[in-house]
Enzyme design. Structure first.
Site, PDB file in Angstrom:
ATOM      1  N   THR A  98       1.411  -1.214  -0.282  1.00  0.00           N
ATOM      2  CA  THR A  98       0.429  -0.012  -0.077  1.00  0.00           C
ATOM      3  C   THR A  98       0.929   0.758   0.330  1.00  0.00           C
ATOM      4  OG1 THR A  98      -1.297  -0.921   1.081  1.00  0.00           O
ATOM      5  CG2 THR A  98      -2.196   1.423   1.067  1.00  0.00           C
ATOM      6  N   LYS A 173      -7.295   2.021  -2.883  1.00  0.00           N
ATOM      7  CA  LYS A 173      -7.674   0.733  -1.876  1.00  0.00           C
ATOM      8  C   LYS A 173      -7.283   2.183  -0.517  1.00  0.00           C
ATOM      9  CE  LYS A 173      -5.121  -0.882   1.348  1.00  0.00           C
ATOM     10  NZ  LYS A 173      -5.153  -2.232   1.909  1.00  0.00           N
ATOM     11  N   LYS A 248      -1.942   5.435   8.680  1.00  0.00           N
ATOM     12  CA  LYS A 248      -0.819   4.748   7.836  1.00  0.00           C
ATOM     13  C   LYS A 248      -1.590   5.117   5.971  1.00  0.00           C
ATOM     14  CE  LYS A 248       1.819   2.291   4.250  1.00  0.00           C
ATOM     15  NZ  LYS A 248       2.004   0.735   3.525  1.00  0.00           N
TER      16      LYS A 248
END
Ligand code: NAD
Length: 309
Positions: A98, A173, A248
């Site tokens: 990611t 995402k 994050k």
């Protein structure tokens, strides 16, 4: 392309190790590398061949999969550590980490510049999904690259969605996780408000889970113990989806929103709240544990300390 592939797998951490294991289990030749020798040794026990460096692994492969902490690791490997330079022309690079959308686009550009093909394919489903081979992949890149990757993604996951061109997988995402972070905060605030109004957790759950408040944060990952026995709240908020990872992802969403001039006040606030939680009480907790912090801060405020300290 079908059949057995030779796959370089770089980054054999919490996610990468079980993903590589599943590829070995499906009959593929997997050549692995991780900076941490014990992780590489663990992968070897599962049938992965050890490479002396990431570049060595890539040189022998026709597909390179990376599962790394952040964009700087991916770009560093691709460029400075010579991963792209070492691979055979036309090798397919699939980055499952990611990372920032801009970094993902940079990785695509670097790959194309070196004569390689690329896909960004971050995942949802966590370590449990990686182990069970039930991850969801969100992919960005060309149709042909996605079509070629699909058979491998099907080994590691239950679903793969082609979201668009370079960076589209990362975009999907962070947008999805922005929804999740905000909705977990909404559900948590509602439970704390309900508590202050004398409403039982079960009563609020029974109503909201079948009414318009229904969402995954409530019905699957319920932040309070009781209504959903499998949720992390029933085991002292042990992850699950660790709060630092949510922080994050929300940080990536917040910087993308700022860069694009997008009005995302709730997303920015969620990023701020989760950054503070992840650095403090949430360091090793599931992201749903933020309900505890909200409850404590509410109690402090009610006791006359507006700072909530
Ligand atoms: P991790 O820290 O356990 O694993 C990353 C691995 O990469 C480490 O073992 C590290 O040694 C290795 N590494 C770093 N730089 C390297 C280099 N230059 N060469 C070789 N190896 C290198 O992290 P993780 O939990 O496996 O997560 C990986 C990615 O997946 C992250 O981007 C994370 O955000 C994402 N993700 C994680 C989860 C989860 O539940 N853990 C869920 C979804 C997505």
């Amino acid at each position: 392309m079908n059949g057995t592939r030779t796959i370089a797998f770089i980054g054999l951490g919490h996610m990468g190790a079980p993903m590589a294991r599943n590829l070995v289990g499906a009959g593929h030749r997997v050549i692995g590398y991780d900076l941490l020798p014990p992780l590489l040794a663990g992968a070897v026990e599962a049938g992965v061949e050890a490479a002396g460096s990431a570049a060595d692994a890539a040189a022998a492969a026709d597909v390179v999969i990376t599962m790394l902490p952040a964009g700087r690791h991916v770009l560093g490997l691709y460029k400075d550590e010579g991963l792209l330079a070492a691979a055979r022309p036309g090798t397919l690079f699939i980055d499952c980490s990611t990372i920032d959308v801009a970094d993902a686009r940079g990785a695509h550009e670097a790959a194309a510049g070196a004569g390689m093909r690329a896909l960004d394919a971050p995942v949802s489903g966590g370590v449990v999904g990686a182990e069970a081979g039930t991850l969801t992949f969100m992919a960005g890149g060309g149709e042909a690259e996605f079509a070629e990757a699909e058979a491998l993604l099907a080994v590691m996951g239950k679903k793969a969605v082609h979201c668009g061109g370079p960076g589209a997988g990362q975009a999907a995402k962070i947008c999805n996780n922005m929804i999740l972070g905000i909705s977990m905060l909404a559900v948590s605030e509602a439970f704390v408000l309900g508590e202050s109004l004398g409403l039982s957790h079960q009563a609020l759950f029974d109503v909201a889970s079948t009414a318009s408040g229904q969402c995954w944060a409530l019905t699957v990952n319920c932040p309070v113990p009781g209504p959903v026995p499998a949720s992390p709240a029933n085991r002292d908020h042990r992850p699950g989806f660790a709060a630092p990872l949510m922080a994050k992802d929300l940080g990536l969403a917040a910087s993308a929103a700022r860069a694009g001039g997008v009005q995302a006040e709730l997303g920015l606030k969620a990023a701020e709240l989760y950054a503070a939680y992840a650095e403090g009480a949430g360091k090793d907790r599931d992201f749903s544990g933020i309900v505890t912090t909200l409850r404590e801060q509410s109690a402090s405020t009610a006791a006359g300390d507006p700072g909530g300290a």
